[in-house]
Enzyme design. Structure first.
Site, PDB file in Angstrom:
ATOM      1  N   HIS A 266       0.881  -1.187   0.000  1.00 26.07           N
ATOM      2  CA  HIS A 266       0.000   0.000   0.000  1.00 26.07           C
ATOM      3  C   HIS A 266       0.913   1.230   0.000  1.00 26.07           C
ATOM      4  O   HIS A 266       1.712   1.403  -0.900  1.00 26.07           O
ATOM      5  CB  HIS A 266      -0.909  -0.109   1.230  1.00 26.07           C
ATOM      6  CG  HIS A 266      -2.049   0.858   1.291  1.00 26.07           C
ATOM      7  ND1 HIS A 266      -2.428   1.679   0.265  1.00 26.07           N
ATOM      8  CD2 HIS A 266      -2.918   1.139   2.308  1.00 26.07           C
ATOM      9  CE1 HIS A 266      -3.468   2.410   0.634  1.00 26.07           C
ATOM     10  NE2 HIS A 266      -3.777   2.103   1.877  1.00 26.07           N
ATOM     11  N   HIS A 307      -1.636  -2.381  -9.727  1.00 24.71           N
ATOM     12  CA  HIS A 307      -2.629  -1.818  -8.809  1.00 24.71           C
ATOM     13  C   HIS A 307      -3.832  -2.741  -8.765  1.00 24.71           C
ATOM     14  O   HIS A 307      -4.193  -3.325  -9.794  1.00 24.71           O
ATOM     15  CB  HIS A 307      -3.067  -0.418  -9.271  1.00 24.71           C
ATOM     16  CG  HIS A 307      -3.730   0.360  -8.190  1.00 24.71           C
ATOM     17  ND1 HIS A 307      -5.058   0.213  -7.900  1.00 24.71           N
ATOM     18  CD2 HIS A 307      -3.227   1.244  -7.302  1.00 24.71           C
ATOM     19  CE1 HIS A 307      -5.352   0.999  -6.877  1.00 24.71           C
ATOM     20  NE2 HIS A 307      -4.270   1.634  -6.490  1.00 24.71           N
ATOM     21  N   ASP A 365       2.968   5.646  -6.832  1.00 22.90           N
ATOM     22  CA  ASP A 365       4.121   5.577  -5.931  1.00 22.90           C
ATOM     23  C   ASP A 365       5.445   5.485  -6.671  1.00 22.90           C
ATOM     24  O   ASP A 365       6.490   5.799  -6.107  1.00 22.90           O
ATOM     25  CB  ASP A 365       3.974   4.384  -4.982  1.00 22.90           C
ATOM     26  CG  ASP A 365       2.975   4.683  -3.898  1.00 22.90           C
ATOM     27  OD1 ASP A 365       2.827   5.872  -3.569  1.00 22.90           O
ATOM     28  OD2 ASP A 365       2.341   3.754  -3.396  1.00 22.90           O
TER      29      ASP A 365
HETATM   30  N1  CMC Z   1       5.771  -7.063 -10.136  1.00 19.32           N
HETATM   31  C1  CMC Z   1       5.687  -8.270 -10.721  1.00 19.32           C
HETATM   32  N2  CMC Z   1       4.540  -8.984 -10.847  1.00 19.32           N
HETATM   33  C2  CMC Z   1       3.423  -8.437 -10.337  1.00 19.32           C
HETATM   34  C3  CMC Z   1       3.423  -7.181  -9.705  1.00 19.32           C
HETATM   35  C4  CMC Z   1       4.643  -6.475  -9.620  1.00 19.32           C
HETATM   36  N3  CMC Z   1       4.706  -5.272  -9.038  1.00 19.32           N
HETATM   37  N4  CMC Z   1       2.182  -6.880  -9.296  1.00 19.32           N
HETATM   38  C5  CMC Z   1       1.406  -7.922  -9.656  1.00 19.32           C
HETATM   39  N5  CMC Z   1       2.153  -8.865 -10.285  1.00 19.32           N
HETATM   40  C6  CMC Z   1       1.674 -10.105 -10.914  1.00 19.32           C
HETATM   41  C7  CMC Z   1       1.377 -11.176  -9.877  1.00 19.32           C
HETATM   42  O1  CMC Z   1       2.494 -11.998  -9.621  1.00 19.32           O
HETATM   43  C8  CMC Z   1       0.235 -11.930 -10.548  1.00 19.32           C
HETATM   44  O2  CMC Z   1       0.792 -12.731 -11.553  1.00 19.32           O
HETATM   45  P1  CMC Z   1       0.078 -14.158 -11.930  1.00 19.32           P
HETATM   46  O3  CMC Z   1      -1.293 -13.807 -12.446  1.00 19.32           O
HETATM   47  O4  CMC Z   1       0.974 -14.760 -12.968  1.00 19.32           O
HETATM   48  O5  CMC Z   1       0.060 -14.948 -10.639  1.00 19.32           O
HETATM   49  C9  CMC Z   1      -0.544 -10.826 -11.270  1.00 19.32           C
HETATM   50  O6  CMC Z   1       0.431  -9.801 -11.531  1.00 19.32           O
HETATM   51  C10 CMC Z   1      -1.703 -10.244 -10.445  1.00 19.32           C
HETATM   52  O7  CMC Z   1      -1.172  -9.836  -9.174  1.00 19.32           O
HETATM   53  P2  CMC Z   1      -2.015  -9.817  -7.817  1.00 19.32           P
HETATM   54  O8  CMC Z   1      -1.063  -9.887  -6.673  1.00 19.32           O
HETATM   55  O9  CMC Z   1      -3.109 -10.841  -7.898  1.00 19.32           O
HETATM   56  O10 CMC Z   1      -2.682  -8.373  -7.913  1.00 19.32           O
HETATM   57  P3  CMC Z   1      -3.338  -7.579  -6.709  1.00 19.32           P
HETATM   58  O11 CMC Z   1      -4.397  -6.752  -7.307  1.00 19.32           O
HETATM   59  O12 CMC Z   1      -3.720  -8.495  -5.597  1.00 19.32           O
HETATM   60  O13 CMC Z   1      -2.136  -6.666  -6.175  1.00 19.32           O
HETATM   61  C11 CMC Z   1      -0.660  -4.847  -5.824  1.00 19.32           C
HETATM   62  C12 CMC Z   1      -1.999  -5.317  -6.441  1.00 19.32           C
HETATM   63  C13 CMC Z   1      -0.567  -3.317  -5.923  1.00 19.32           C
HETATM   64  C14 CMC Z   1      -0.586  -5.240  -4.347  1.00 19.32           C
HETATM   65  C15 CMC Z   1       0.512  -5.510  -6.630  1.00 19.32           C
HETATM   66  O14 CMC Z   1       0.450  -5.130  -7.987  1.00 19.32           O
HETATM   67  C16 CMC Z   1       1.891  -5.167  -6.036  1.00 19.32           C
HETATM   68  O15 CMC Z   1       2.344  -5.840  -5.103  1.00 19.32           O
HETATM   69  N6  CMC Z   1       2.563  -4.094  -6.592  1.00 19.32           N
HETATM   70  C17 CMC Z   1       3.816  -3.644  -6.029  1.00 19.32           C
HETATM   71  C18 CMC Z   1       3.559  -2.796  -4.802  1.00 19.32           C
HETATM   72  C19 CMC Z   1       3.017  -1.420  -5.142  1.00 19.32           C
HETATM   73  O16 CMC Z   1       3.537  -0.742  -6.016  1.00 19.32           O
HETATM   74  N7  CMC Z   1       1.978  -1.004  -4.409  1.00 19.32           N
HETATM   75  C20 CMC Z   1       1.420   0.348  -4.517  1.00 19.32           C
HETATM   76  C21 CMC Z   1       0.018   0.372  -5.027  1.00 19.32           C
HETATM   77  S1  CMC Z   1      -0.450   2.048  -5.497  1.00 19.32           S
HETATM   78  C22 CMC Z   1      -0.524   2.925  -4.019  1.00 19.32           C
HETATM   79  C23 CMC Z   1      -1.715   2.599  -3.219  1.00 19.32           C
HETATM   80  O17 CMC Z   1      -2.835   2.854  -3.682  1.00 19.32           O
HETATM   81  O18 CMC Z   1      -1.530   2.166  -2.079  1.00 19.32           O
END
Ligand code: CMC
Length: 426
Positions: A266, A307, A365
């Site tokens: 987050h 995201h 971010d």
């Molecule tokens: N790098 C590499 N792979 C990723 C990433 C990433 N940053 N984010 C998602 N994936 C992949 C993940 O491994 C999955 O792949 P597969 O379908 O093959 O298993 C797919 O993309 C979907 O990921 P998810 O974890 O199911 O997606 P989510 O919606 O649960 O997570 C997130 C969203 C923001 C937590 C995630 O994208 C992440 O960890 N990003 C990095 C941290 C980040 O930048 N967070 C800030 C968000 S913006 C500020 C805010 O609003 O707080």
């Protein structure tokens, strides 16, 4: 409110359950599953992927189209024409202020910028190397020990006063946290400065040397606050709502939001972006990190990418990218090796099949971390800056909930533990 109904039929049953369907002004319809409990059923939705936890009229997001509206106004228009304090008023009150209300609101915020003098004593107890977010969680929660005249959550005036105090004091506390970490004296707020100017003044000036804050940096800081001001039912806002649903006081609720914001998935992502860029160290190693991000056996993720809601682009990131260019140019650091790594990383990830397929774009971010680093703010303070910006959103949601009929938030579970068993006789 609705004449649509969804019908749920369990396999093997002849009876179907009618579930009312509600439509909002925008966005998908929602199925009201509240009646299922009486039928002995719960819904199951880990991570709240398909669950609307409340009704809200504050912020709307269309993640597929990259749309973010505050009280109906697009974020791009607010970033261009409004400022952080006006956006705070909008979020809190539902409408833009007229000229007189604008002045009055800014005056009320200025009136509350100082913190109770006794609060200064708190800082002596914190180690100098404490993480700034650890101090923020403690000190913001502790405001409830000082401001007893704004703790009655059922009194509208108390709620308004708590909102003003929180928005006004967050930059003061944040700057105190930074000064504490570097061993410099705290600076009192300057009420003749704008909100962002005052924050940069308290961060970077000293009692012996008072430099003028650059208008470009003050504008960039104000826009960073504005772009973070609200984001509907994200993890920290939902935490604030959940804490608030128990009747806890506003300072305690916002402190719980700060705790939830801290995590790297987050608000902690902006700090994690910088740490990642330092770890990459050289453009020649970018590919190695991209490969690690794609490797399912490696927990590493590209920080600042992806995201939960935005699956096209993050409209805040678009604005932030423009400011990023302006700030780097203004400071003459556009060729700094760290920023070059960031630019290369952004380009490679945007062209890579893995990221395109999963709709992983740079988020807010990614750029905010780069701007804050260029301004001279240490990475450990980045999430604190996010918390200052998100405060009006947290309070607006808390206030919206308290002003309407609400229930304590109490999710249920799918139990997977032992069935009943007897304690062994001794
Ligand atoms: N790098 C590499 N792979 C990723 C990433 C990433 N940053 N984010 C998602 N994936 C992949 C993940 O491994 C999955 O792949 P597969 O379908 O093959 O298993 C797919 O993309 C979907 O990921 P998810 O974890 O199911 O997606 P989510 O919606 O649960 O997570 C997130 C969203 C923001 C937590 C995630 O994208 C992440 O960890 N990003 C990095 C941290 C980040 O930048 N967070 C800030 C968000 S913006 C500020 C805010 O609003 O707080």
């Amino acid at each position: 409110m609705s004449n649509k109904v969804a019908k749920l039929t369990l396999e093997g049953s002849t009876e179907s359950i009618d579930l009312p369907v509600f439509s909002g002004t925008l966005g998908p319809d929602v199925v009201d599953v509240g009646g299922l409990t009486a039928k002995g059923l719960f819904t199951y939705d880990p991570g709240f992927m398909s669950t609307a936890s409340c009704k809200s009229a504050i912020t709307y997001i269309d993640g597929d189209k990259g749309v973010l509206l505050h009280r109906g106004y697009p974020i791009e228009q607010l970033a261009e024409g409004s400022n952080f304090l006006e956006t705070c008023f909008l979020l809190l009150n539902g409408e833009l202020p007229d000229a007189e209300e604008n002045l009055e609101f800014a005056k009320s915020i200025r009136y509350h910028t100082m913190v109770h003098e006794q609060l200064y004593e708190f800082f002596k107890g914190f180690p100098r190397d404490a993480h700034p977010m650890a101090i923020m969680v403690g000190v913001v929660g502790a405001l409830s020990a000082f401001y007893h005249d704004s703790l009655d959550i059922n009194d509208e005036k108390h709620r308004e006063l708590a909102a003003l105090r929180l928005i006004a004091k967050m930059p003061t506390i944040a700057a105190m946290v930074y000064k504490h970490s570097i061993g410099q004296p705290f600076l009192y707020p300057r009420n003749d400065f704008s909100y962002a100017e005052n924050f940069l003044h308290m961060m970077f000036n000293t009692p012996c040397d008072e430099a003028k804050v650059s208008p470009i940096l003050a504008k960039a800081m104000d826009t960073i606050f504005l772009l973070h001001a609200d984001h509907e039912q994200n993890a920290s806002t939902s935490t604030v709502r959940l804490a608030g649903s128990t009747g806890a006081n506003p300072f305690a609720c916002i402190s719980s939001g700060i705790a939830a914001l801290w995590g790297p998935a987050h608000g902690g992502a902006n700090e994690a972006v910088l740490n990642m860029l330092y770890e990459i160290e050289d453009e020649s190693r970018i590919e190695e990190f991209i490969n690690r991000a794609k490797d399912k056996n490696d927990p590493f993720r590209l920080m600042g990418f992806g995201h939960r809601v935005y699956k096209n682009f993050d409209p805040r990131a678009k604005v932030m990218r423009e400011i990023c260019d302006e700030v780097l140019q203004d400071l003459g650091v556009e060729n700094d090796p760290l920023f070059r790594i960031a630019r290369r990383l952004e380009k490679i990830a945007l062209e890579d099949e893995y990221f395109i397929e999963r709709k992983l774009y740079p988020n807010v971010d990614f750029y905010s971390g780069i701007i804050l680093q260029a301004i001279g703010i240490p990475a450990s303070m980045f999430t604190v800056i996010f918390a200052i910006g998100r405060t009006p959103g947290w309070i607006s949601h808390w206030n919206e909930m308290i002003s309407n009929p609400y229930k304590i938030g109490r999710p249920r579970q799918l139990y997977t533990g032992h069935v009943k068993r007897d304690y062994p006789k001794k």
